[in-house]
Design a protein around this motif. Structure first.
Motif, PDB file in Angstrom:
ATOM      1  N   ARG A   1      -8.285  -6.666  -1.391  1.00 57.99           N
ATOM      2  CA  ARG A   1      -9.540  -6.130  -1.727  1.00 57.99           C
ATOM      3  C   ARG A   1      -9.176  -4.453  -2.443  1.00 57.99           C
TER       4      ARG A   1
ATOM      5  N   SER B   1      -9.688  -5.494  -6.076  1.00 59.51           N
ATOM      6  CA  SER B   1     -11.524  -4.803  -6.589  1.00 59.51           C
ATOM      7  C   SER B   1     -10.998  -3.568  -6.753  1.00 59.51           C
TER       8      SER B   1
ATOM      9  N   ASN C   1      -5.943 -10.555   2.321  1.00 57.65           N
ATOM     10  CA  ASN C   1      -7.357 -10.018   2.272  1.00 57.65           C
ATOM     11  C   ASN C   1      -7.085  -8.519   1.908  1.00 57.65           C
ATOM     12  N   GLU C   2      -6.268  -7.608   2.876  1.00 64.65           N
ATOM     13  CA  GLU C   2      -5.900  -6.398   1.780  1.00 64.65           C
ATOM     14  C   GLU C   2      -5.473  -6.385   0.742  1.00 64.65           C
TER      15      GLU C   2
END
Length: 209
Positions: free
Chosen positions: A134, A137, A130-131
């Motif tokens: 991120r 992004s 998930n990191e």
């Protein structure tokens, strides 16, 4: 002449790509981290933290470790890839530090848990997957404004790109980040990037999304 002590990792490729882009003469000294070459006494004199890459600038009598510091040194030495305009210069350094403090370490942890230790620590896998997404992004938002991190091609791009080149290890689909993908392919098409990626030699092809 610069002596480059390196291996085929993202951090190692930062410096070989920079040397190619800057047109500096250098000699490669492979440090096979899979065989613990990084703990050899001769290398520890140059890199006390037993990490690649490291350089010795024979002309200046300077030895250096830490890939980010080396990129800054080479840019200052040649007057290239780091703008002299204060605003752009500090933006470049800002994104270099972003890579050194976040994009590199987090993606390195993603490699550790997702590629090399899959199934052993589900919480860690979820956290670093998930990191990683991120951080991609964040990169996507920045690159949607220009072709390169700070407008012109710089050491910030060189620092970040080799880590993005392991997107498969991070379980990241670059097609979900169109600006990052376009930037990634733009750099992959550069002759100096291709040559630097292949140091210390006989490397697989650059991964393509």
């Amino acid at each position: 002449m610069i002596d480059l002590y390196t291996w085929s990792t993202p951090n190692g490729r930062k410096v070989s790509i920079a040397l190619e882009e800057l047109g500096l003469d250098y000699t490669v000294h492979p440090i096979n981290i899979g065989e613990d070459d990084q703990f050899q006494p001769h290398f520890l004199k140059i890199s006390p933290n037993n990490k690649i890459p490291a350089i010795v600038d024979q002309e200046a009598g300077i030895s250096m470790m830490e890939s980010g510091a080396i990129l800054l040194y080479l840019a200052e030495k040649t007057g290239k890839l780091l703008s002299k305009k204060d605003n752009i210069r500090w933006q470049t350094i800002q994104w270099l530090m972003w890579q050194m403090g976040g994009f590199g370490p987090i993606l390195g942890q993603a490699h550790h848990f997702l590629r090399y230790n899959s199934g052993k620590a589900p919480y860690a896998e979820e956290r670093f997957r998930n990191e990683a997404r991120r951080l991609y992004s964040v990169l996507e938002k920045q690159l949607s404004q220009a072709d390169y991190l700070v407008g012109n091609y710089s050491i910030a791009d060189i620092a970040i790109w080799p880590w993005a080149a392991r997107f498969e290890w991070q379980e990241v689909d670059l097609n979900k980040y169109p600006a990052v993908k376009a930037w990634y392919l733009r750099l992959a098409d550069r002759e100096a990037v291709q040559k630097g990626y292949n140091v210390p030699g006989n490397q697989p092809d650059i991964p393509m999304p």
